[in-house]
Design a protein around this motif. Sequence first.
Motif, PDB file in Angstrom:
ATOM      1  N   UNK A 413       0.823  -1.219   0.000  1.00  0.00           N
ATOM      2  CA  UNK A 413       0.000   0.000   0.000  1.00  0.00           C
ATOM      3  C   UNK A 413       0.853   1.263   0.000  1.00  0.00           C
ATOM      4  N   UNK A 414       1.994   1.200   0.697  1.00  0.00           N
ATOM      5  CA  UNK A 414       2.859   2.376   0.802  1.00  0.00           C
ATOM      6  C   UNK A 414       3.349   2.830  -0.579  1.00  0.00           C
ATOM      7  N   UNK A 415       3.789   1.875  -1.399  1.00  0.00           N
ATOM      8  CA  UNK A 415       4.284   2.244  -2.733  1.00  0.00           C
ATOM      9  C   UNK A 415       3.142   2.713  -3.629  1.00  0.00           C
ATOM     10  N   UNK A 416       2.034   1.996  -3.615  1.00  0.00           N
ATOM     11  CA  UNK A 416       0.903   2.347  -4.477  1.00  0.00           C
ATOM     12  C   UNK A 416       0.333   3.716  -4.117  1.00  0.00           C
ATOM     13  N   UNK A 417       0.428   4.083  -2.849  1.00  0.00           N
ATOM     14  CA  UNK A 417       0.001   5.424  -2.439  1.00  0.00           C
ATOM     15  C   UNK A 417       0.976   6.483  -2.949  1.00  0.00           C
ATOM     16  N   UNK A 422      -3.410   4.490  -5.057  1.00  0.00           N
ATOM     17  CA  UNK A 422      -4.204   3.989  -3.932  1.00  0.00           C
ATOM     18  C   UNK A 422      -4.403   5.118  -2.931  1.00  0.00           C
ATOM     19  N   UNK A 423      -5.645   5.378  -2.533  1.00  0.00           N
ATOM     20  CA  UNK A 423      -5.873   6.419  -1.525  1.00  0.00           C
ATOM     21  C   UNK A 423      -5.390   5.950  -0.158  1.00  0.00           C
ATOM     22  N   UNK A 540       9.049  -1.392   2.070  1.00  0.00           N
ATOM     23  CA  UNK A 540       9.041  -0.927   0.687  1.00  0.00           C
ATOM     24  C   UNK A 540      10.370  -0.217   0.423  1.00  0.00           C
ATOM     25  N   UNK A 541      11.147  -0.702  -0.545  1.00  0.00           N
ATOM     26  CA  UNK A 541      12.495  -0.156  -0.766  1.00  0.00           C
ATOM     27  C   UNK A 541      12.510   1.036  -1.723  1.00  0.00           C
ATOM     28  N   UNK A 542      11.362   1.476  -2.202  1.00  0.00           N
ATOM     29  CA  UNK A 542      11.274   2.627  -3.105  1.00  0.00           C
ATOM     30  C   UNK A 542      12.009   3.830  -2.504  1.00  0.00           C
TER      31      UNK A 542
END
Length: 649
Positions: A413-417, A422-423, A540-542
């Motif tokens: 969810x963290x990356x998609x936000x 993703x809201x 999340x490694x982004x």
Amino acid sequence: MLRFFQVLTYSCCILLSYSKLTEEIESAKDFLESYNREAEIENTLLYNAIWNCYTNITDYNQNLMTKAQQRFARFGKDKWEKLKKWNWRNFTDEYIRRQFQKISDVGESVLSNEKYQRYSEIKSDLEKLYSTAKVCKKPGDLNPEKCYSLEPDLNQLMANSTNWDELLWAWKGWRDETGQKMYKMFDEYAELFREAARINGFEKADEYWKSWYEMDNFDSEVDRLYEQIKPFYQHLHAYVKRKLKKTFKDRKFPDSDHIPAHLLGSMWSNSWVNIFSQVAPFPNKTNIEVTKEMSNQKYTVKKLFNISEEFFLSLNLKAMPKSFWKDSMLTKPQDNRTVFCFPSSWDFYNQKDFRILQCTEINMEWLVITHHEMGHIQYFLQYKHLPVVFRDSANPAFHEAIGELLALSVVTPEYLQKIDLLPKINNDLDMDINFLMNQALSKLTLIPFAYSLEKWRWGVFNNNIKKEEYNKAFWKLKCKYQGLSPPIKRHDHDLDPGSIVHVPYGVPYIRYFISHIVQFQFHEGLCKALKHKGQLHRCNIFKSKEAGSLLSKMMKLGSSKKWSVAMEIITGQSKMDGSSLLKYFEPLIKYLEEENKGHKIDWNEECSDSYKLVSINGKRENLLAEYIKIQLFMIICINLCINQIVIVF
């Protein structure tokens, strides 16, 4: 005086020996330099021919590809012969010795010219059968001439349908059009593979593929890894089976506790992720699915790839070269060409040409696939400076593991936000369980699939499984390790493994087994580097330069060092282990253990020979045949009505 001459003579011998060794090393270096120049050219010619065929499958292009493969085989065999000039196994310089070792691996090219030509022809025919296969005569179709290709038609049907008979039609039809037609030629292919392995010095043919992992105890290590994750898989299997019985409540499941293999959302049951909606632990909770949002934002294929590239740039890794965007085939052509749509990444070995071939669609699944394939390209870019023989991952599984590792971050969810798909949502344990279930259906289920498939191939290559037992042995392993059974009676001439792309294309599958273990080790290692706090599945490694630095350091090694050295860079350890996977899924494992209390979680190791499709009232009959009869009857009636013909029955 005598002592003096003895010492002098001994010293001269040492000097002469050293001089000879130095001369041999210099000669070896010259050979390697020449080989590298030629190998770049030969590889580029080969991969251009294969690319041209895969992006436009015609008899003409297939013939050119076969000729290019034969040319490359002659090149490899010629260099293999020249290696005999050096006593390279005794070289003390590991870097030089390792290059010679890899050049000595010429695979099937070691066969005589006549036999290699035959091997190439068979392999080409197997590949063409698979890549051009279509399934026709779908019950209910008004047009009896309509046919369905695997991508996207049959894959979408298997992913979305909950009609037992429709799924069975596609499942059986694909195997009839692929594996069944490969049956007669596959045995000759296997025999030529065995002969090549013997010439290459392998007593057992399966040892050739296993040798790429440079492990003396490869079989026992693979068995150990399977046993580590087996209890988790058994719990997932038991849970999914109960849910599917509710979806197909009017159908009879095997008494052996196997799941019919056509019900799991894909043509091969290697991934079960498409049945998530049927088995979601908390169906009323928000699901992390962004396909609709991608559509709302009018995502294009180019944007999807740009998003993926930005992920790598955020890690301080390399951008895609201009030629990548110009020469890749990122969507299915609209000019009626027959193409090979299975996602693949390509290194043309000239240090500048890297491409992806895939028939991309706009959905979350392809968002993940695209990041995965670009992970391969990133690996190519990182080791392109190395000699040709080292332009590969540390072992075959590492290439796949890097692609899958990135997916572990992409689906959070963290990356998609962060990429506005993703809201912000109120996260809780129920949502985490749903998320991990989705991940397990994608990740965990592949491990026993790969394990059973490769045990079958190793048995065939070792000649322990005979032609007349090919299919029986295949399903025996599937029933034992994957807990799946065929949904309809199978026969000796049904080469069901041939329906799996990696079999006709001769691609080892154990790499996926191992990659689905070590990707979690890599993930945990990188999350430690960025000092992630919290549960492993939410890491999340982004945008982590620390993670990017470790990845780059490992990938730049290519295959110049043993995989254990490369693994230690990221994980701090040199052994493959399933504990990181179990740690990642820990909340889901606890949930499944609780849900499965009082339920049987294993299955019979033997397939149920008596299992057939059974009607609701218990009469044994072939429901598919009955279904087809009814549909044909309806079509006749419609046609008669259209033609204003009245018949009284």
